[in-house]
Scaffold this motif. Sequence first.
Motif, mmCIF file in Angstrom:
data_model
loop_
_atom_site.group_PDB
_atom_site.id
_atom_site.type_symbol
_atom_site.label_atom_id
_atom_site.label_comp_id
_atom_site.label_asym_id
_atom_site.label_seq_id
_atom_site.Cartn_x
_atom_site.Cartn_y
_atom_site.Cartn_z
ATOM 1 N N MET A 58 -5.369 -0.447 4.346
ATOM 2 C CA MET A 58 -6.294 -1.573 4.177
ATOM 3 C C MET A 58 -6.290 -2.482 5.403
ATOM 4 O O MET A 58 -7.343 -2.960 5.842
ATOM 5 C CB MET A 58 -5.907 -2.377 2.933
ATOM 6 N N SER A 71 -13.928 -1.055 2.614
ATOM 7 C CA SER A 71 -13.165 -0.104 1.803
ATOM 8 C C SER A 71 -13.281 -0.429 0.317
ATOM 9 O O SER A 71 -13.375 -1.592 -0.074
ATOM 10 C CB SER A 71 -11.691 -0.125 2.220
ATOM 11 N N GLU A 72 -13.257 0.624 -0.467
ATOM 12 C CA GLU A 72 -13.232 0.501 -1.918
ATOM 13 C C GLU A 72 -12.172 1.465 -2.418
ATOM 14 O O GLU A 72 -12.257 2.676 -2.178
ATOM 15 C CB GLU A 72 -14.596 0.839 -2.509
ATOM 16 N N VAL A 73 -11.159 0.937 -3.079
ATOM 17 C CA VAL A 73 -10.006 1.733 -3.487
ATOM 18 C C VAL A 73 -10.032 1.954 -4.994
ATOM 19 O O VAL A 73 -10.298 1.021 -5.774
ATOM 20 C CB VAL A 73 -8.684 1.051 -3.093
ATOM 21 N N LYS A 126 -15.611 -3.414 -3.431
ATOM 22 C CA LYS A 126 -15.537 -3.094 -2.004
ATOM 23 C C LYS A 126 -14.849 -4.222 -1.257
ATOM 24 O O LYS A 126 -15.258 -5.380 -1.335
ATOM 25 C CB LYS A 126 -16.935 -2.887 -1.420
ATOM 26 N N SER A 161 -13.418 -6.163 4.374
ATOM 27 C CA SER A 161 -12.597 -6.256 5.591
ATOM 28 C C SER A 161 -12.816 -7.591 6.291
ATOM 29 O O SER A 161 -12.876 -7.673 7.523
ATOM 30 C CB SER A 161 -12.904 -5.092 6.554
ATOM 31 N N ILE A 184 -10.181 6.518 -1.650
ATOM 32 C CA ILE A 184 -10.659 5.404 -0.827
ATOM 33 C C ILE A 184 -12.031 5.744 -0.269
ATOM 34 O O ILE A 184 -12.199 6.752 0.428
ATOM 35 C CB ILE A 184 -9.693 5.133 0.339
ATOM 36 N N THR A 185 -12.999 4.880 -0.582
ATOM 37 C CA THR A 185 -14.343 5.036 -0.027
ATOM 38 C C THR A 185 -14.489 4.091 1.152
ATOM 39 O O THR A 185 -14.175 2.900 1.040
ATOM 40 C CB THR A 185 -15.411 4.718 -1.080
ATOM 41 N N LEU A 186 -14.965 4.619 2.285
ATOM 42 C CA LEU A 186 -15.115 3.818 3.493
ATOM 43 C C LEU A 186 -16.557 3.855 3.974
ATOM 44 O O LEU A 186 -17.196 4.917 3.980
ATOM 45 C CB LEU A 186 -14.205 4.344 4.613
ATOM 46 N N CYS A 237 -8.221 -0.774 8.107
ATOM 47 C CA CYS A 237 -9.658 -0.801 7.841
ATOM 48 C C CYS A 237 -10.259 -2.135 8.276
ATOM 49 O O CYS A 237 -11.345 -2.181 8.870
ATOM 50 C CB CYS A 237 -9.909 -0.565 6.353
ATOM 51 N N LEU A 282 -7.773 7.363 10.853
ATOM 52 C CA LEU A 282 -8.670 6.226 10.622
ATOM 53 C C LEU A 282 -9.467 5.891 11.878
ATOM 54 O O LEU A 282 -10.650 5.545 11.794
ATOM 55 C CB LEU A 282 -7.854 5.012 10.162
#
Length: 779
Positions: free
Chosen positions: A501, A511-513, A759, A762, A678-680, A504, A577
């Motif tokens: 995180m 990010s969405e975890v 989300k 960041s 994890i969606t980025l 990111c 990353l």
Amino acid sequence: MRCNNTSECFEQISTYFDGKKTGYFLLVNTENYDAYQEILQRLEVDSCKRCVYVSQNCLPNGLPDVDAAVSIASGSGNYALIGLSQAQMLRSDSALTAKLDEVLSYPIGGYGIVLLDHCEQALKKFMNRDIRMKNRVVLIDGEVSPLPQIKFAKTEEECIGFKPISGIPELLAYLERLTDMQRQNRPAVTILSSFPVNSFRNAVYSVTACEGIYEALTTKYSDIAGATEKAYGTDVQWSWLASKMSGKSSFSALVCDEFGATVNLSAHLSDVWESDNKKMQWLLWLSLKSFGEANNHYLTLILENCDNVNSFEMHAYLDFADVDIAHPEFERYYTERKRLLEQLPENLPLIKKYCDKLGRHQKDEVFYLTDSSAQEKYNFVRCLSLYDFTPEEISQATRSMSKPLHLYMQDFVFDAANTKLPESDSSFRDDLTTYFRDYKLQKLTNRIFPEFLKRVNDYAQSPRSYNKLQPRSSIISHMDKKKMQCFFFDALGVEYLAFIMAKCKEYGLVSEVAIGRCESPSITIKNKEFLQYFADGDWRKIDDLDEIKHHSQVYDYQKCEYPLHLFEELDVIDEQLRMIQSMFVQGTLEKALIVADHGASRLAVRYGHELNSSIELEEPGEHSGRCCPAAEDPKLSFVAYEDGFAVLANYERFKGGRRANVEVHGGASLEEVVVPIITLTKRPDNIEICFVNPVIALKPRITPELALYSNIPLSKPRLLIDGDFYDGEFVADKKHARFEIPKIKRKGNYSADVYDGEKNMSVKLEFKAQKQTREVDLF
């Protein structure tokens, strides 16, 4: 005969040449150089006389051949012998006296005078000894000129600011033409000669060796004299500097030409040291030594301690080991030393020596170590294993030692946004946060706390807590996978989420975890079901973490029990990353999904106990004993039975299982089973999110509020403050949201992470809470 001046002298000379031959030389002496030159010039313009110069009659080795010159001047003509006294005075007073005695009685065929300087005392002795000599000697009265000093130099580089005389013949010619003004302007004359100066130790002149190239430099350049010492360089180095200084008005002018300025010189260390040009390394070191580096206190410290460039690296590496941890500039020295060493080539022997010196600091050693070398990383984790540290001390040590490690050690908060649970099980989120905080602490410090082991054993009992989590496949099946690229990280546990995180945010990734659980046993072959949702070209597998945990020869637990592999694990994740971020920038990626098949346990390796049961693996290499094929449920309290496998949920291993060499999986401990999804996405360009007023007033009985502005529409604005989520309420448009924050009751500085729904945008914002002041009417 004595003359009051040169006019009277020439009368005597004319009388000698016009009279009857005497058969001997006439010796003419003056103690004054101007008088000497006046006589010489008149002799040279007299075409009836031939001048013979000793400087033009020298042996092949350059020394004067006085006898040859005397022989020429004794011929049957009119001669003037020039330079005899100067040549003999280079030898010794006794040599001068002997040659004068010889010449006084030397028979000649014609007329000849010998022009001398500074020989009056010797000539008087001869005149007193033999009255006949008075007719052969002319002494001229006048002011006595001081003799010049003569210095011998080996190389021209030693002669700064002037051109030296080359060789003995040229020196004799110079002395034959010397005037009082020349001697006054140049009291010391320097000659280049290969003759050792000791050969002239008996000379009438003061003959010494040149003081050296360094002395010559300091004489000409005041900034070298004021800031350096001779020991700072060798004669070769000072000679090289002298050649570089040609045409320069000062040392600072040279430094500006070479490095642009006399400030911020340390910025050139990397380029100069990488070039391996020893001369330029010395010049940069000398420049730093001379002009200092006011903004780098550690560099100032080591420059004070080292007197030559050869010891510079040694002091750069070692001097910090002698700084007391209580020193007021300890932290600054630490930071500046780390930055300085990054500019120098890695020196493994000095790194080892530095680490050896740190042993005396005992547990405080960790505060001296950096992540710049494998040796220091080893000593860091070793020290954490040997001594007891509070969590605060570990946080302090990692903060300075390694930014990645410090980020890893931060808490990842399992909350309602990322961890979906029935309301009745919501307390399990806090359990997960605490569990993985303690797990990471034990992994880093290479130990297992008894109370934590009890917790592991409690979780291992049926019903097992991880079953409360959503299955990974269920989470992924409900996602919008349009234009999504899947990155399958083998063995990526939730322990790395705080680090991921933070990275990111650094790389501008939204990010969405989602937290889920893998299938048991936690082995790859049983945990690839999610790939069914992606076409073959829409996913890629990253094996590097799994390779470190299973196949590393460097980090084998049987050879090195310290968790040195943790640094490389973080490097692997960071590299991936960065690659994902680069793909977003290049436009080859719109949405990324990071999925793990399972996690892994370091503490199960550390525990190292076998299960006391009759179950034994037939294949010793199978998953390090964390799971075992079984025809039926063995009905053991710590064993789950899943898909034909007996799976250990505590830290033991089945008998016959091969010991894991770094980390292990296959079992059902939380770190093996709980996995991140994890969606980025790329954070929009030119995004601006801020508080309308970053200061909130704390008033009695009034709930504090924050107003958020975003230049992009947010669908569901949320703030995460101290582990608690606060939902926003739109005001007027989709760009302003109001937040009530009832838990903020104390003044102080706070930070908030901005979310849009689930989300993480960041974006971290700072705000301040302060008590409302009340004006009092004193009247």
